[in-house]
Design an enzyme around this catalytic site. Structure first.
Site, PDB file in Angstrom:
ATOM      1  N   ASP A 128       0.862  -1.176   0.000  1.00 27.37           N
ATOM      2  CA  ASP A 128       0.000   0.000   0.000  1.00 27.37           C
ATOM      3  C   ASP A 128       0.902   1.230   0.000  1.00 27.37           C
ATOM      4  O   ASP A 128       2.101   1.128   0.280  1.00 27.37           O
ATOM      5  CB  ASP A 128      -0.885  -0.038   1.250  1.00 27.37           C
ATOM      6  CG  ASP A 128      -1.788   1.176   1.351  1.00 27.37           C
ATOM      7  OD1 ASP A 128      -2.300   1.612   0.309  1.00 27.37           O
ATOM      8  OD2 ASP A 128      -1.967   1.676   2.466  1.00 27.37           O
TER       9      ASP A 128
ATOM     10  N   ARG B  72      -1.115  15.475  -2.121  1.00 26.26           N
ATOM     11  CA  ARG B  72      -2.455  14.920  -2.297  1.00 26.26           C
ATOM     12  C   ARG B  72      -3.417  16.080  -2.520  1.00 26.26           C
ATOM     13  O   ARG B  72      -3.507  16.979  -1.696  1.00 26.26           O
ATOM     14  CB  ARG B  72      -2.868  14.121  -1.061  1.00 26.26           C
ATOM     15  CG  ARG B  72      -2.018  12.904  -0.823  1.00 26.26           C
ATOM     16  CD  ARG B  72      -2.098  12.420   0.615  1.00 26.26           C
ATOM     17  NE  ARG B  72      -3.423  11.987   1.013  1.00 26.26           N
ATOM     18  CZ  ARG B  72      -3.866  10.740   0.905  1.00 26.26           C
ATOM     19  NH1 ARG B  72      -3.088   9.815   0.388  1.00 26.26           N
ATOM     20  NH2 ARG B  72      -5.075  10.410   1.307  1.00 26.26           N
TER      21      ARG B  72
END
Length: 1212
Positions: free
Chosen positions: A391, A593
């Site tokens: 991940d 992000r």
């Protein structure tokens, strides 16, 4: 024990306060039982389970055969002693585990609960609670069963729970009762009269979902998960609450999730089972050969003695004698199937697990988190990993979000410029913006661009609207511990960072109720009426709120992934959308992000009509989620773009170095993330997985199957084009050779390629028609990144590699969305991070930082594999050497099933004389130390190729055992044919012969394990020499006068050992036997190391030559990435509290939450240096080390042109 109860009903009917009605359905009571045994059933059930193992059942059959006098030449204790020892050790372990399960069950079942029975609150044990009962819970109490919340001490039926027992998360969650039941309050009379009936789904294991309907007073009310308190939760900050039991005992969602995890077995386990069956077949063959020999011997020689032996008529048949001899030799040769092997392997694995748990270098002091081996069955497979599936968020990154930059109405904020207009890098010394104008600021928040504060102070409308949106559109819960001291309880670090940013820029989220949100806008309190929350989920990738401001205007505020928001904008926003998109590209270079923000003014009439549809859809029992989603989609159209936020998710410490080192170990790392393609790519560059000098970076982002297929084919052709002719013949290689050939082929051509594929393309690529080409292309690439993938797709990718590649896979993650991937892989690793403990609870190994994976694999994993392989080779060798002496003796004793050794020696050989030395080697041995294991990652390669223990190695070590047994028997046999004692009498009685062979055997296997031991500890010395001493002590004791007087029938050979071992000729025979057995092994190993050294041999010699020098640590630096590639933001948190927040009248949170925002972010990387330069420098250092010692250079004189040279430790 699997505790999942298969639901017998299609739907459940539960009536409150009516046990008679509910008992008609035979629902489970609240008693739980996780223990497997009772006092009376332990022995039969445990023995039944143990005898289901092939080896135990086999030895039980042997024991029965030994009780038949006609075929047994060994006493029963030679089998029963080791069998009972194995069964006892296993039984004690099982009993201990079950005892603690019993204690846990009893502790839980006897907890006290307050139950409403016959109009009174009575104390009852948890086990006596029944479905339909109304129970009272008080603050800090565990919930006894799955209950429907009826009322609470908090306003409007709110209560707060902690779900750490369910998902490991310690942040509080809010639940709220229906308004009609919250009015019941704490009135016992009203609660006793409550006779509502709940119709709901049957028992299941879905913790986040519940669908049901309450029928009461001719009305029906929809129920969902936000009105349920699940067993295992703890009531917090709520004085009391009442609930109605819906599921009890084994049917609760907690117990439904306690089913047995899929059992994982290593490749060595599977191979070992196959080999044991082969050994059994070999045993049968030896028995048949000796039985045929006995038949022939009886017909030609033995029949001449039948008249003297007075046998029964039944036994006076050569064929039947051969049949009996077959079974006799099966008994005698049974030790070739090692009963103690399985127990010894478990002991080794337990020791290896403790080494992982005790490793201080994998201990994370900041969180007081050590590494933990949560299983003991997979340690050696840690040394064979070829594919890592990781991940990104929280695994490679810290999942600690920092508000870094933003774009508002086409202007960017967050960069710092000097007086010449040049952008300046932000460091710790860069001055921060002064937020002193805001008394409610978060003092930990850091921002460096003062122009944004100036825009706020100038009251620019769109800038204010931007931060107003951040302060309103979320599901954060505030707590004000004292005046001005705010703590935000956020579902995800992203939301916390955004609300904290709005707080510092003057739009302070101060309080919320289910109907209102209160902000302090530039110091002035403003209350907004909260009309609806359009919550986030994995399909929508956005959330919205609808509010009415003090002026009466209806506003919809929305935030989400930019691709989602851009698709729903008004056409008039096109120019601003282009500008904002350019800003997003700029943010992407730093791996930030991103999140797009938009708003919409709503018409009153349209909103009223829409609200009616929403209320109707929210009460639906079927397709509720789909109906709500369609309504949300309807209103979230025609949005006006405000701008975008950029949040930094910092890399964890040591991630680039770890990835570089694992790559040098020929481990392929695939990143599977829910983030957007651009963000994933930029993290890839930050981690050194992607580099600017790569020849090809293939991006697969098509939307149809045909397009995806074509893109994959094109990628494969471009990768294989230059190498097609060179490797054209490899397609015809057999399966066994193909594996090695593929590895060489891939290593040759993948150095400069990477594959990046997004979620919708991956969905097509995982179809049966395309999965093979996807796997081919991915395996030809050095780096693979899958973005925008769902948890299911993560598991599918892992399963694809498991199914088609003969390789060990490892999955590592930190969140609930990684659980399926972790359970699917051969090895699952959980990181205890910011997203709860779900991944850790599902994992096989856990630790706090990704960088510890390097040590787990390259040190602990490689050592475990090396130790286990050496242990198995030696174990099979010594058992064959020990057992096959009987086979050779059979040809000289008329195939009579006479044993060579004394029966007690047969019994004690594996469990006393040779057990501890091999365990010491298997637990402590190291071929090279930990510094060199990390310094030379290519030492990991033999485990991936399964070189240290395979079928060929098995045949080699068993052949050595056969040869050793041959030498052990025939050298003493030949010597004793004409040998005499010192006084001239004959020496060759059977017992002296047996003592000589037994002593030779013990010495030979002790010397052999000394040769096999690379790393000597005090324990090794003590066990090896101690075992020899114990052997001689027991030997002389069993042949002594004293024990003969006590047990004359068991120890009849008085003085045999003393009489045999006081002869010089016997010791010379023992010495000769030992030398002949050992010297060929020593010679072969010397020649092999000298002429064809392995990489381990070379490094071991280098280690010896540089033992006094400190290890050189790798210095793999991160490369600062500047790129125009687009970054992205994918919501990290799960579905929020939207429905709950809008369903009640009041809301508050009483607990704290750490909302620490780290101080300024240091520069991501050092300047332009990269890790390849360091590797080249290190290679030069190693070459210099090689020339330091001429002895080492002489030993490592393999052909300089060979790829096996020491330099390949770096170039592979």
């Amino acid at each position: 024990m699997d505790m999942r109860v298969k639901p017998a009903e299609e739907e459940r009917h539960v009536k409150a306060n009516d046990r008679d009605y509910n008992e008609r359905f035979t629902y489970a009571d609240n008693h739980i039982k996780t223990a497997k045994y009772t006092f009376y059933t332990f022995l039969p059930i445990n023995l039944f389970e143990q005898f289901q193992r092939f080896a135990n059942a086999y030895f039980l059959v042997l024991l029965i055969l030994q009780l038949i006098p006609e075929i047994s030449s060994l006493s029963w204790f030679t089998t029963i002693v080791p069998l009972v020892l194995v069964l006892t050790i296993t039984a004690v372990k099982d009993a201990t585990d079950d005892y603690f399960r019993h204690k846990s069950d009893q502790q839980v079942n006897t907890r006290q609960s307050q139950v409403l029975i016959k109009g009174k609150i009575q104390k009852e044990k948890w086990m006596n609670v029944r479905v339909g009962d109304i129970i009272k819970l008080e603050n800090n109490q565990f919930v006894a069963a799955d209950v429907l919340l009826l009322s609470s001490s908090e306003p409007y039926g709110l209560c707060y729970i902690e779900t750490a027992e369910l998902d490991g998360e310690t942040n509080l969650k809010v639940r709220q009762a229906l308004t009609v039941t919250s009015d019941l309050g704490a009135d016992v009379a009203k609660l006793a009269d409550f006779n509502g009936e709940v119709v709901c789904e049957p028992p299941n294991n879905k913790l986040d979902k519940f669908i049901g309907t309450l029928y009461w007073k001719d009305n029906k009310y929809s129920l969902d998960n936000e009105k349920m308190l699940l067993r295992g939760c703890m009531l917090r900050n709520t004085e009391w609450c009442f609930g109605m039991v819906i599921f009890a005992g084994l049917q609760t969602k907690l117990m439904q999730n306690c089913g047995r995890t899929k059992f994982k077995r290593t490749s060595i386990d599977r191979l070992m089972n196959t080999l044991v069956l082969w050994i059994f077949g070999f045993l049968i063959c030896m028995g048949i050969i000796l039985a045929i020999g006995n038949t022939i011997w009886e017909q030609r020689v033995g029949r001449n003695f039948w008249a003297y032996l007075l046998w029964d008529e039944l036994l006076s048949s050569a064929v039947f004698s051969g049949f009996l001899t077959f079974w006799s030799y099966i008994i005698i040769l049974n030790t070739v199937v090692p009963i103690s092997l399985y127990v010894s392997v478990e002991v080794l694995r337990l020791g290896h697990s403790y080494f992982i748990n005790w490793d201080r270098k994998m201990y994370y002091s900041r969180k007081d988190t050590p590494a933990e081996a949560r299983t003991t069955t997979l340690n050696e497979e840690l040394g064979q990993v070829e594919f890592i599936f990781s991940d990104k968020t929280g695994t490679l990154t810290q999942n600690i979000m920092v508000f870094s930059k933003c774009s508002i109405n086409g202007n960017t904020y967050g960069d710092v410029y000097d007086e010449f207009g040049h952008k300046v890098d932000i460091t710790e010394k860069t001055p921060c913006v002064d937020f002193s104008f805001n008394p409610l600021m978060d003092r930990k928040f850091r921002f460096h661009d003062s122009s944004l504060v100036e825009a706020i102070k100038l009251e620019e409308p769109l800038v204010q609207e931007f931060f107003r949106l951040l302060a309103l559109c979320h599901t954060v819960m505030p707590e004000e511990r004292s005046e001005g001291e705010l703590v935000y309880q956020a579902q995800s670090p992203d939301e916390g960072a955004l609300v904290t940013a709005a707080r510092n820029f003057g739009f302070v989220f101060r309080a919320r109720t289910p109907e209102t949100i209160t902000l302090y806008e530039m110091g002035q309190p403003v209350t907004y009426q909260l009309l609806a929350i359009l919550d986030f989920n994995n399909v929508r990738k956005r959330m919205s709120v609808i509010v009415r401001n003090p002026k009466g205007q209806l506003k919809l505020y929305s935030k989400g992934a930019d691709t989602i928001i851009f698709d729903r904008l008004e056409p008039a926003n096109e120019e601003l959308m282009y500008t904002t998109s350019e800003h997003l590209n700029e943010f992407a270079g730093e791996g930030l992000r991103t999140l797009a923000l938009a708003y919409k003014d709503l018409d009153e009439d349209m909103f009223d009509e829409w609200m009616k549809k929403l209320l109707f859809a929210s009460a639906a029992l079927e397709n509720r989620e789909e109906r709500l989603g369609a309504l949300y989609e309807e209103v979230e159209q025609g949005l006006m773009l405000l701008g975008a936020t950029a949040i930094e998710d910092k890399l964890q410490e040591g991630v680039p170095e770890t990835i570089s080192c694992l790559t040098l170990a020929n481990i392929k790392i695939w990143v599977l993330t829910g983030d957007k393609l651009e963000t994933a790519m930029n993290i890839g560059y930050s981690c050194n997985m992607l580099r600017d000098d790569m020849n090809e970076v293939f991006i697969i982002s098509s939307h149809t199957m045909l397009e995806v297929q074509q893109e994959l084919k094109n990628a494969k052709e471009r990768i294989m084009g230059p190498s097609r002719e060179r490797f054209s013949s490899s397609q015809d290689v057999g399966k066994t050779d193909m594996y090695a050939s593929d590895s060489v082929f891939e290593e040759t051509i993948i150095a400069e390629c990477a594959l990046i594929i997004n979620g919708h393309s991956l969905a097509h690529a995982l179809e049966a028609d395309l999965e093979q080409i996807l796997l081919d292309v991915a395996c030809l690439c050095k780096t693979v990144i899958c973005c925008r993938v769902t948890p299911l797709q993560k598991a599918q990718v892992v399963e694809l590699v498991k199914r088609h590649k003969r390789a060990v896979t490892l999955a590592i993650g930190d969140g609930a969305n990684d659980v399926s991937m972790i359970k699917t892989a051969h090895i699952g690793v959980g990181i205890s991070g910011q997203e709860g403990m779900q991944a850790v609870l599902a994992s096989d190994y856990s630790f706090a930082q990704f960088r510890y994976l390097q040590r787990l694999l390259l040190v602990h994993g490689r050592w475990s594999y090396h130790r286990m392989c050496n242990f198995l080779c030696y174990f099979f060798y010594k058992n064959f050497a020990f057992t096959l002496v009987h086979f050779w003796f059979g040809f000289l004793c008329g195939f009579s099933a006479q044993t060579v050794y004394d029966q007690w020696f047969i019994t004690l050989f594996n469990i006393v004389y040779t057990s501890l030395p091999v365990l010491a080697m298997g637990v402590f041995d190291q071929d090279v130390n930990e510094q060199y294991s990390l310094r030379y990652p290519n030492l990991y390669r033999p485990g991936q190729l399964n070189l240290l223990f395979n079928k060929r190695k098995f045949f080699t070590c068993t052949l050595q055992g056969v040869c050793t047994s041959f030498i052990l028997f025939f050298i003493p046999y030949g010597a004793f044919l004409c040998a005499v004692r010192d006084d001239g009498s004959h020496i060759s009685d059977q017992q002296s012969f047996a003592v000589t062979i037994a002593t030779s055997l013990v010495i030979v296997v002790s010397v052999q394990i000394g040769l096999d031991t690379n790393y000597w500890t005090a324990v090794n010395h003590f066990f090896i020499w101690g075992s020899l001493a114990v052997y001689f002590a027991i030997l002389f004791a069993m042949n002594s006068d004293g024990i003969f007087r006590i047990f004359p029938s068991q120890f009849p050979f008085v003085g045999t050992a003393r009489n045999a071992l006081n002869q010089k000729s016997v010791w010379l025979v023992i010495l000769l036997t030992t030398v002949v057995c050992i010297m060929p092994v020593v010679a072969m190993r010397f020649l092999k190391t000298d002429l064809h050294p392995t990489q381990t041999d070379k490094v071991r010699l280098l280690q010896q030559a540089t033992r006094r020098q400190g290890p050189q640590e790798q210095n793999l630096r991160r490369v600062r990435r500047t790129s125009s590639r687009r970054s992205a933001y994918a919501f990290a948190h799960q579905q929020g509290y939207g429905e709950l927040i809008t369903s009640g009248k009041n809301m508050k949170v009483h607990t704290s939450s750490t909302s620490a925002v780290p101080s300024s972010s240091p520069g991501r990387t050092h300047s332009s240096g990269n890790w390849i330069e360091n590797m080249l420098k290190k290679r030069g250092a190693v070459e210099a080390e090689e020339t330091m010692d001429s002895g080492v250079t002489e030993h490592i004189r393999a052909d300089e042109r060979s790829e096996d040279s020491l330099e390949t430790l770096y170039t592979h």
